[in-house]
Structure formats: structure tokens, C-alpha cells
Design a protein around this motif. Structure first.
Motif, PDB file in Angstrom:
ATOM      1  N   GLN A  21       0.599  -1.469   0.059  1.00  0.00           N
ATOM      2  CA  GLN A  21      -0.167  -0.026   0.056  1.00  0.00           C
ATOM      3  C   GLN A  21       0.596   1.217  -0.056  1.00  0.00           C
ATOM      4  N   LEU A  22       0.809   2.392  -0.575  1.00  0.00           N
ATOM      5  CA  LEU A  22       1.644   3.464  -0.627  1.00  0.00           C
ATOM      6  C   LEU A  22       0.365   4.307  -0.677  1.00  0.00           C
ATOM      7  N   ALA A  75       4.220   7.202   1.852  1.00  0.00           N
ATOM      8  CA  ALA A  75       4.454   6.070   3.129  1.00  0.00           C
ATOM      9  C   ALA A  75       3.903   4.431   2.321  1.00  0.00           C
ATOM     10  N   ALA A  76       5.380   3.937   2.358  1.00  0.00           N
ATOM     11  CA  ALA A  76       4.983   2.383   2.085  1.00  0.00           C
ATOM     12  C   ALA A  76       4.302   1.927   3.292  1.00  0.00           C
ATOM     13  N   SER A  77       4.047   0.665   2.835  1.00  0.00           N
ATOM     14  CA  SER A  77       3.419  -0.860   3.858  1.00  0.00           C
ATOM     15  C   SER A  77       4.395  -1.682   4.017  1.00  0.00           C
ATOM     16  N   ARG A  78       5.474  -1.285   3.407  1.00  0.00           N
ATOM     17  CA  ARG A  78       6.396  -2.745   3.480  1.00  0.00           C
ATOM     18  C   ARG A  78       7.848  -1.799   3.750  1.00  0.00           C
ATOM     19  N   THR A 137       8.033  -7.924 -13.057  1.00  0.00           N
ATOM     20  CA  THR A 137       6.726  -6.540 -13.215  1.00  0.00           C
ATOM     21  C   THR A 137       6.534  -6.544 -12.179  1.00  0.00           C
ATOM     22  N   GLU A 138       6.387  -6.876 -11.395  1.00  0.00           N
ATOM     23  CA  GLU A 138       5.697  -6.520  -9.740  1.00  0.00           C
ATOM     24  C   GLU A 138       5.562  -5.338  -9.628  1.00  0.00           C
ATOM     25  N   ALA A 139       4.358  -3.791  -9.407  1.00  0.00           N
ATOM     26  CA  ALA A 139       5.155  -2.288  -9.337  1.00  0.00           C
ATOM     27  C   ALA A 139       3.578  -1.907  -8.308  1.00  0.00           C
ATOM     28  N   TYR A 140       3.141  -1.237  -8.000  1.00  0.00           N
ATOM     29  CA  TYR A 140       2.443  -0.633  -6.947  1.00  0.00           C
ATOM     30  C   TYR A 140       2.148   1.042  -7.510  1.00  0.00           C
ATOM     31  N   TRP A 141       1.000   1.533  -7.223  1.00  0.00           N
ATOM     32  CA  TRP A 141       1.034   3.145  -7.414  1.00  0.00           C
ATOM     33  C   TRP A 141       0.277   3.725  -6.248  1.00  0.00           C
TER      34      TRP A 141
END
Length: 118
Positions: A3-4, A23-26, A104-108
Motif C-alpha cells: 500500500q502506498l 508512505a509504504a506499507s513495507r 513486473t511487480e509494481a504498485y501505484w
């Protein structure tokens, strides 16, 4: 899943400054690439700044010398310091992470609005 959550956007006059946070959840220490993008209505999302492991930060020509990307690994947070803001910087700003260059794992993030008045 990661989560961002972005924050720090708002309304500012031209010439002013804002600092965006993501802020990142990891733990972000091991994340290969973290970046900020921005988007205005009717246009493609534009890369603003990149922080990649083992590389110097990279910036779009339009923000060089005015914006600074940085990370605080202890707080799992990515920042974008924006100075000398211009009306053309008005956009929704998105945080992006890609943990590994080998997948290809990516998050927005959900985006934060920045509005610069003239």
C-alpha cells in the motif's frame, strides 16, 4: 501487496514550495525503483523523478534543478521536494514502486493533487 499513501499536495502560488510524501506499507530498503509520476486531464502519465538502487536520481527536464526526490528508509517513505513551482506543474502526482528489476511487480499510490496558481 504494498500500500502506498501519498500526502502533501495542495494549492500553492507560483514560486512556492511543497513536499510530497509517499508512505509504504513495507520496508523500502530493498526496493529497486521508486518514482514520482504526474498526470493532467487528457494527457498521459508523465515520469517526474526516479530513485533507483545504484543510480543517481533521474529527473524530467521540466523539473531539473527545482525538484528533488529522496527516500527515508527508516520511515519507509519516499519524498518529492518541489521548489520554484510553476502553474504548469499543476497535476495529480502519483507514487510508484517496483521492488525488483527482474519482475513486473509494481504498485501505484492513489495520487495527490498539486495546484499552482499564477
Amino acid at each position: 501487496q504494498v500500500q502506498l499513501v501519498e500526502s502533501g499536495g495542495g494549492l500553492v502560488q507560483a514560486g512556492g514550495s511543497l513536499r510530497l510524501s509517499c508512505a509504504a506499507s513495507r520496508d523500502i530498503f530493498s526496493i529497486n525503483t521508486m518514482a514520482w509520476y504526474r498526470q493532467t486531464p487528457g494527457k498521459q502519465r508523465e515520469l517526474v523523478a526516479t530513485s533507483a538502487t545504484g543510480h543517481s536520481p533521474n529527473y524530467a527536464d521540466s523539473v531539473k534543478g527545482r525538484f528533488t526526490i529522496s527516500r527515508d528508509n527508516a520511515k519507509n517513505t519516499l519524498f518529492l521536494q518541489m521548489n520554484s513551482l510553476k502553474p504548469e506543474d499543476t497535476a495529480v502526482y502519483y507514487c510508484y514502486i517496483r521492488p525488483s528489476p527482474w519482475t513486473t511487480e509494481a504498485y501505484w499510490g492513489q495520487g495527490t493533487q498539486v495546484t499552482v496558481s499564477s
